[in-house]
Design an enzyme around this catalytic site. Sequence first.
Site, PDB file in Angstrom:
ATOM      1  N   ASP A  28       0.832  -1.211   0.000  1.00 53.25           N
ATOM      2  CA  ASP A  28       0.000   0.000   0.000  1.00 53.25           C
ATOM      3  C   ASP A  28       0.868   1.264   0.000  1.00 53.25           C
ATOM      4  O   ASP A  28       1.989   1.254   0.513  1.00 53.25           O
ATOM      5  CB  ASP A  28      -0.924  -0.026   1.237  1.00 53.25           C
ATOM      6  CG  ASP A  28      -2.081   0.949   1.094  1.00 53.25           C
ATOM      7  OD1 ASP A  28      -2.384   1.376  -0.039  1.00 53.25           O
ATOM      8  OD2 ASP A  28      -2.690   1.302   2.127  1.00 53.25           O
ATOM      9  N   GLY A  29       0.306   2.327  -0.555  1.00 53.41           N
ATOM     10  CA  GLY A  29       0.975   3.635  -0.494  1.00 53.41           C
ATOM     11  C   GLY A  29       1.613   4.086  -1.801  1.00 53.41           C
ATOM     12  O   GLY A  29       2.338   5.080  -1.816  1.00 53.41           O
ATOM     13  N   ASN A  30       1.319   3.399  -2.881  1.00 58.68           N
ATOM     14  CA  ASN A  30       1.882   3.817  -4.181  1.00 58.68           C
ATOM     15  C   ASN A  30       1.422   5.218  -4.550  1.00 58.68           C
ATOM     16  O   ASN A  30       2.212   6.040  -5.016  1.00 58.68           O
ATOM     17  CB  ASN A  30       1.441   2.859  -5.292  1.00 58.68           C
ATOM     18  CG  ASN A  30       2.051   1.485  -5.163  1.00 58.68           C
ATOM     19  OD1 ASN A  30       2.938   1.267  -4.340  1.00 58.68           O
ATOM     20  ND2 ASN A  30       1.583   0.552  -5.971  1.00 58.68           N
ATOM     21  N   GLY A  31       0.128   5.463  -4.331  1.00 61.72           N
ATOM     22  CA  GLY A  31      -0.427   6.760  -4.695  1.00 61.72           C
ATOM     23  C   GLY A  31       0.182   7.875  -3.857  1.00 61.72           C
ATOM     24  O   GLY A  31       0.558   8.933  -4.382  1.00 61.72           O
ATOM     25  N   ARG A  32       0.300   7.649  -2.557  1.00 58.56           N
ATOM     26  CA  ARG A  32       0.869   8.673  -1.669  1.00 58.56           C
ATOM     27  C   ARG A  32       2.346   8.916  -1.968  1.00 58.56           C
ATOM     28  O   ARG A  32       2.842  10.029  -1.882  1.00 58.56           O
ATOM     29  CB  ARG A  32       0.646   8.289  -0.205  1.00 58.56           C
ATOM     30  CG  ARG A  32      -0.757   8.620   0.268  1.00 58.56           C
ATOM     31  CD  ARG A  32      -1.108   7.917   1.549  1.00 58.56           C
ATOM     32  NE  ARG A  32      -1.503   6.539   1.291  1.00 58.56           N
ATOM     33  CZ  ARG A  32      -1.759   5.650   2.233  1.00 58.56           C
ATOM     34  NH1 ARG A  32      -1.621   5.993   3.504  1.00 58.56           N
ATOM     35  NH2 ARG A  32      -2.138   4.432   1.917  1.00 58.56           N
ATOM     36  N   SER A  73      -7.390  -5.528  -5.260  1.00 61.16           N
ATOM     37  CA  SER A  73      -8.483  -6.094  -4.472  1.00 61.16           C
ATOM     38  C   SER A  73      -9.789  -6.034  -5.269  1.00 61.16           C
ATOM     39  O   SER A  73      -9.908  -5.269  -6.236  1.00 61.16           O
ATOM     40  CB  SER A  73      -8.658  -5.317  -3.164  1.00 61.16           C
ATOM     41  OG  SER A  73      -9.301  -4.077  -3.403  1.00 61.16           O
ATOM     42  N   GLU A  75     -12.258  -4.633  -4.400  1.00 59.94           N
ATOM     43  CA  GLU A  75     -12.805  -3.286  -4.200  1.00 59.94           C
ATOM     44  C   GLU A  75     -12.065  -2.235  -5.051  1.00 59.94           C
ATOM     45  O   GLU A  75     -12.545  -1.113  -5.223  1.00 59.94           O
ATOM     46  CB  GLU A  75     -12.717  -2.888  -2.722  1.00 59.94           C
ATOM     47  CG  GLU A  75     -13.698  -3.608  -1.815  1.00 59.94           C
ATOM     48  CD  GLU A  75     -13.350  -5.075  -1.554  1.00 59.94           C
ATOM     49  OE1 GLU A  75     -12.147  -5.406  -1.481  1.00 59.94           O
ATOM     50  OE2 GLU A  75     -14.281  -5.895  -1.445  1.00 59.94           O
ATOM     51  N   ASN A  76     -10.896  -2.593  -5.554  1.00 54.95           N
ATOM     52  CA  ASN A  76     -10.114  -1.613  -6.312  1.00 54.95           C
ATOM     53  C   ASN A  76     -10.740  -1.259  -7.671  1.00 54.95           C
ATOM     54  O   ASN A  76     -10.328  -0.286  -8.311  1.00 54.95           O
ATOM     55  CB  ASN A  76      -8.659  -2.082  -6.515  1.00 54.95           C
ATOM     56  CG  ASN A  76      -7.804  -2.027  -5.256  1.00 54.95           C
ATOM     57  OD1 ASN A  76      -6.878  -2.825  -5.078  1.00 54.95           O
ATOM     58  ND2 ASN A  76      -8.079  -1.080  -4.362  1.00 54.95           N
ATOM     59  N   ARG A 196       2.203  -4.785   6.128  1.00 53.79           N
ATOM     60  CA  ARG A 196       1.459  -3.755   5.397  1.00 53.79           C
ATOM     61  C   ARG A 196       2.258  -2.471   5.417  1.00 53.79           C
ATOM     62  O   ARG A 196       2.704  -2.025   6.484  1.00 53.79           O
ATOM     63  CB  ARG A 196       0.065  -3.508   5.979  1.00 53.79           C
ATOM     64  CG  ARG A 196      -0.698  -2.464   5.143  1.00 53.79           C
ATOM     65  CD  ARG A 196      -2.170  -2.389   5.412  1.00 53.79           C
ATOM     66  NE  ARG A 196      -2.780  -1.460   4.451  1.00 53.79           N
ATOM     67  CZ  ARG A 196      -4.026  -1.529   4.011  1.00 53.79           C
ATOM     68  NH1 ARG A 196      -4.812  -2.503   4.439  1.00 53.79           N
ATOM     69  NH2 ARG A 196      -4.494  -0.652   3.157  1.00 53.79           N
ATOM     70  N   SER A 204      -8.003  -4.922   4.925  1.00 51.76           N
ATOM     71  CA  SER A 204      -8.618  -4.617   3.618  1.00 51.76           C
ATOM     72  C   SER A 204      -9.022  -5.865   2.826  1.00 51.76           C
ATOM     73  O   SER A 204      -8.719  -5.975   1.634  1.00 51.76           O
ATOM     74  CB  SER A 204      -7.682  -3.722   2.791  1.00 51.76           C
ATOM     75  OG  SER A 204      -7.408  -2.530   3.483  1.00 51.76           O
TER      76      SER A 204
HETATM   77  C1  IPE Z   1      -5.271  -2.798  -0.336  1.00 50.61           C
HETATM   78  O1  IPE Z   1      -4.966  -1.455  -0.475  1.00 50.61           O
HETATM   79  C2  IPE Z   1      -5.269  -3.479  -1.678  1.00 50.61           C
HETATM   80  C3  IPE Z   1      -3.960  -3.628  -2.299  1.00 50.61           C
HETATM   81  C4  IPE Z   1      -2.810  -3.274  -1.805  1.00 50.61           C
HETATM   82  C5  IPE Z   1      -3.976  -4.247  -3.606  1.00 50.61           C
HETATM   83  P1  IPE Z   1      -6.108  -0.343  -0.611  1.00 50.61           P
HETATM   84  O2  IPE Z   1      -5.410   0.945  -0.754  1.00 50.61           O
HETATM   85  O3  IPE Z   1      -7.050  -0.728  -1.682  1.00 50.61           O
HETATM   86  O4  IPE Z   1      -6.853  -0.480   0.795  1.00 50.61           O
HETATM   87  P2  IPE Z   1      -7.731   0.573   1.585  1.00 50.61           P
HETATM   88  O5  IPE Z   1      -8.729   1.132   0.622  1.00 50.61           O
HETATM   89  O6  IPE Z   1      -6.812   1.612   2.108  1.00 50.61           O
HETATM   90  O7  IPE Z   1      -8.341  -0.215   2.702  1.00 50.61           O
HETATM   91  C1  IPE Z   2      -1.469   0.203  -3.424  1.00 50.08           C
HETATM   92  O1  IPE Z   2      -1.230   1.565  -3.409  1.00 50.08           O
HETATM   93  C2  IPE Z   2      -1.638  -0.344  -4.826  1.00 50.08           C
HETATM   94  C3  IPE Z   2      -2.995  -0.820  -5.149  1.00 50.08           C
HETATM   95  C4  IPE Z   2      -4.005  -0.836  -4.331  1.00 50.08           C
HETATM   96  C5  IPE Z   2      -3.201  -1.305  -6.498  1.00 50.08           C
HETATM   97  P1  IPE Z   2      -2.437   2.603  -3.443  1.00 50.08           P
HETATM   98  O2  IPE Z   2      -2.764   2.882  -4.872  1.00 50.08           O
HETATM   99  O3  IPE Z   2      -3.545   2.124  -2.620  1.00 50.08           O
HETATM  100  O4  IPE Z   2      -1.748   3.870  -2.812  1.00 50.08           O
HETATM  101  P2  IPE Z   2      -2.417   4.881  -1.764  1.00 50.08           P
HETATM  102  O5  IPE Z   2      -2.929   4.059  -0.631  1.00 50.08           O
HETATM  103  O6  IPE Z   2      -3.502   5.589  -2.491  1.00 50.08           O
HETATM  104  O7  IPE Z   2      -1.302   5.781  -1.368  1.00 50.08           O
HETATM  105 MG    MG Z   3      -4.070   2.358  -0.672  1.00 47.25          MG
END
Ligand code: IPE
Ligand code: IPE
Ligand code: MG
Length: 248
Positions: A28-32, A73, A75-76, A196, A204
Amino acid sequence: MNQGTCLQDLPVDLQPERLPQHVAVIMDGNGRWAKKRSLPRIMGHRRGVEALKDLLRCCKDWGIEALTAYAFSSENWGRPLEEVNFLMTLFERVLRQELQEMVSEDVQIRFVGNLSSLPLSLQSEIKQSMETTRQNQGIKFTVATNYGGRQEIVQACREIATQVQKGLLKPEDIDESLFENYLYTAGISHPDLLIRTSGEMRISNFLLWQMAYSEIYVTDTFWPDFNRSEFHRALSAYQKRERRFGKV
Ligand code: IPE
Ligand code: IPE
Ligand code: MG
């Protein structure tokens, strides 16, 4: 150990006999990570792939038997269409690019999740990679794609119910070990350690059944920055845990 340092051997402070056999990661955290650098979110996903490749190699070098990564996920799908499309294309490209290396490194790759609703071209890369590496004896690398723990449990129930309806199973045959055979992860050990990244204290919808007794380690580091020294820290923490499994 500095960032980026590549150890071939297990750090001396880690006890090889007390390593987790199976490590699971919520990447998690790629976007941030990207946002912090004023980059588009997809750049974080790109860098995330590199972090996963490094971790797989590290697990192999350090003698960890299984690695499971949460890539997408159920939900993604609720994310913006461009991001979802980018991820699907990224998975496909990476799989195509890395297959030969996985073969030569003796990696056995497996995908878990509801694979039938992924793009057809991705499904075909997935199928090919699983078939090509099925006999490999090295690390078991599982990628959870369009995976949801609740959905996995419900589909297992449905399959079992069908077997009962056909008279092939009796309700009293259903126990934990039979149930596990109907999960996507049939034949894969339960994770000993869940890592995580990016500080979120939740699972999640990941491996709900399988993580009943996993040790959980959360780091604030964003996934693209997760490296060997971070992994080393997670393993050190794990080795200090006392796993009781309900006993005293
Ligand atoms: C969990 O991360 C799913 C993956 C890393 C693939 P999310 O970013 O989707 O989880 P939430 O929304 O913060 O619970
Ligand atoms: C996890 O990073 C990758 C996937 C869920 C595919 P995020 O894309 O959830 O990154 P944040 O949580 O928004 O920083
Ligand atoms: Mg995330």
